[in-house]
Design a protein around this motif. Structure first.
Motif, short mmCIF file in Angstrom:
data_model
loop_
_atom_site.label_atom_id
_atom_site.label_comp_id
_atom_site.label_asym_id
_atom_site.label_seq_id
_atom_site.Cartn_x
_atom_site.Cartn_y
_atom_site.Cartn_z
N PRO A 32 0.83 -1.20 0.00
CA PRO A 32 0.00 0.00 0.00
C PRO A 32 0.87 1.26 0.00
N SER A 33 0.35 2.34 -0.56
CA SER A 33 1.06 3.61 -0.53
C SER A 33 0.94 4.24 0.84
N ARG A 34 1.77 5.27 1.09
CA ARG A 34 1.71 5.97 2.37
C ARG A 34 0.34 6.61 2.57
N THR A 35 -0.22 7.18 1.49
CA THR A 35 -1.55 7.78 1.57
C THR A 35 -2.59 6.75 1.95
N ALA A 36 -2.52 5.58 1.32
CA ALA A 36 -3.48 4.53 1.61
C ALA A 36 -3.37 4.07 3.07
N LEU A 37 -2.14 3.97 3.58
CA LEU A 37 -1.94 3.57 4.97
C LEU A 37 -2.53 4.59 5.93
N LEU A 38 -2.32 5.87 5.65
CA LEU A 38 -2.87 6.92 6.51
C LEU A 38 -4.40 6.90 6.48
N LEU A 39 -4.95 6.71 5.30
CA LEU A 39 -6.41 6.61 5.18
C LEU A 39 -6.94 5.40 5.94
N ALA A 40 -6.21 4.29 5.87
CA ALA A 40 -6.63 3.08 6.59
C ALA A 40 -6.62 3.31 8.09
N LEU A 41 -5.59 3.99 8.59
CA LEU A 41 -5.53 4.29 10.02
C LEU A 41 -6.67 5.21 10.44
N GLY A 42 -6.95 6.22 9.61
CA GLY A 42 -8.05 7.13 9.90
C GLY A 42 -9.39 6.43 9.86
N ALA A 43 -9.57 5.54 8.89
CA ALA A 43 -10.82 4.79 8.79
C ALA A 43 -11.01 3.90 10.02
N GLY A 44 -9.92 3.26 10.46
CA GLY A 44 -10.01 2.40 11.65
C GLY A 44 -10.40 3.18 12.88
N ALA A 45 -9.82 4.38 13.03
CA ALA A 45 -10.16 5.22 14.18
C ALA A 45 -11.62 5.66 14.13
N ALA A 46 -12.10 6.02 12.93
CA ALA A 46 -13.49 6.46 12.79
C ALA A 46 -14.45 5.31 13.09
N ILE A 47 -14.13 4.12 12.60
CA ILE A 47 -14.98 2.96 12.88
C ILE A 47 -15.02 2.68 14.37
N ALA A 48 -13.86 2.75 15.02
CA ALA A 48 -13.78 2.51 16.46
C ALA A 48 -14.65 3.49 17.23
N LEU A 49 -14.58 4.76 16.87
CA LEU A 49 -15.39 5.76 17.55
C LEU A 49 -16.88 5.50 17.33
N GLN A 50 -17.23 5.13 16.12
CA GLN A 50 -18.64 4.82 15.84
C GLN A 50 -19.14 3.69 16.75
N LEU A 51 -18.35 2.63 16.88
CA LEU A 51 -18.76 1.49 17.70
C LEU A 51 -18.84 1.86 19.18
N VAL A 52 -17.86 2.64 19.64
CA VAL A 52 -17.86 3.06 21.05
C VAL A 52 -19.07 3.93 21.34
N PHE A 53 -19.37 4.86 20.45
CA PHE A 53 -20.52 5.75 20.67
C PHE A 53 -21.83 4.97 20.67
N LEU A 54 -21.96 4.01 19.78
CA LEU A 54 -23.17 3.18 19.77
C LEU A 54 -23.31 2.41 21.07
#
Length: 278
Positions: free
Chosen positions: A142-164
């Motif tokens: 994966p490119s550096r951009t893709a890795l950063l996006l993946a990390l951001g997506a993981g954090a957003a998913i985690a927050l969504q689950l925690v808030f639910l």
């Protein structure tokens, strides 16, 4: 056991939804895909309202709104991540990141990790390194951009689950409905602001809608699982969703991964299994 089965069902639905969302985002701007997926998800939750009930007290609205904002970010970041690819590398990275925050929240709230969990956490971190490093000329890196996006997506998913999970346990599908309403509104607002940059390509309507429906099913199963089990365990079982994404990516897109990355995927599976034993 019932909570684990629900979490596994959520994992399967998330994996299929992510694959379809990433595939749709390859055909048009990611916001065009999310504009179809988010309302489709809301439609499913509205249909479930008479069956499962819903309440809309202030706490439900607050946590639902928070999950909706996180969901909108997760949709856009994840689909863009998977559109860049390779799916079979980036999806596991996102999953591991999405599991770590709920585990931490669960521990803070009084849940306890046993010896298996204490081994599983560092293994999960090692898996991230292995999966993202993948040596070899033929490795799918994966490119550096893709890795950063993946990390951001993981954090957003985690927050969504925690808030639910924080929403009142007797609120039915209220937090899902309000959260998806907020998510849809945020997505449409972002699309309106960026309309001139969305490009002329039309979204894959069927694929995008199917991704949204599956994402809604996954959210519902996660919510039910988290209400009947420990957040730390349920979140990690749910984080096994890359298995579905990887299998679909290999079968449909013929994506390949190196031996080192296969070891990383195996390590991720072992780590998730150990955490589930806590």
């Amino acid at each position: 056991m019932f909570a684990l089965l629900l979490a596994l069902g959520s994992s399967l639905a998330y994996g299929c939804a992510d694959f379809l969302g990433g595939l749709g985002a390859r055909k048009a701007h990611v916001l065009r895909t999310v504009m179809i997926a988010a309302p489709a998800s809301l439609g499913v939750e509205l249909l479930l309202w008479p069956v499962l009930g819903a309440s809309f007290d202030p706490a439900t609205l607050a946590w639902g709104a928070a999950s909706g904002v996180a969901s909108a970010a997760a949709f856009a970041l994840l689909y863009k991540t998977l559109a860049i690819g390779p799916m079979n590398v980036l999806s596991p990275i996102t999953a591991l990141v999405s599991a770590m925050l709920p585990v931490g929240v669960g521990l803070v709230q009084g849940e306890h990790l046993g010896p298996a969990g204490l081994v599983g956490l560092p293994l999960a971190l090692a898996a991230v390194v292995l999966v993202s490093a993948g040596p070899g000329a033929n490795a799918a890196r994966p490119s550096r951009t893709a890795l950063l996006l993946a990390l951001g997506a993981g954090a957003a998913i985690a927050l969504q689950l925690v808030f639910l999970h924080q929403a009142p346990s007797d609120s039915g599908v209220g937090p899902l409905i309000f959260g998806r309403s907020v998510s849809s509104a945020v997505t449409l607002a972002a699309a309106a602001v960026m309309f001139g940059r969305l490009g002329p390509e039309k979204p894959a309507y069927g694929i995008s809608a199917a991704a949204g429906v599956l994402d809604s099913v996954a959210n519902l199963l996660f919510l039910l699982a988290a209400r009947s089990g420990d957040l730390a365990v349920v979140a990690v079982i749910t984080a096994l969703y890359p298995a579905g994404t990887v299998l679909l990516a290999r079968g449909v897109l013929s994506e390949r991964i190196s031996r080192g990355q296969l070891v990383g995927l195996g390590t991720a599976a072992v780590a998730a299994g150990l955490l589930a034993l806590t």
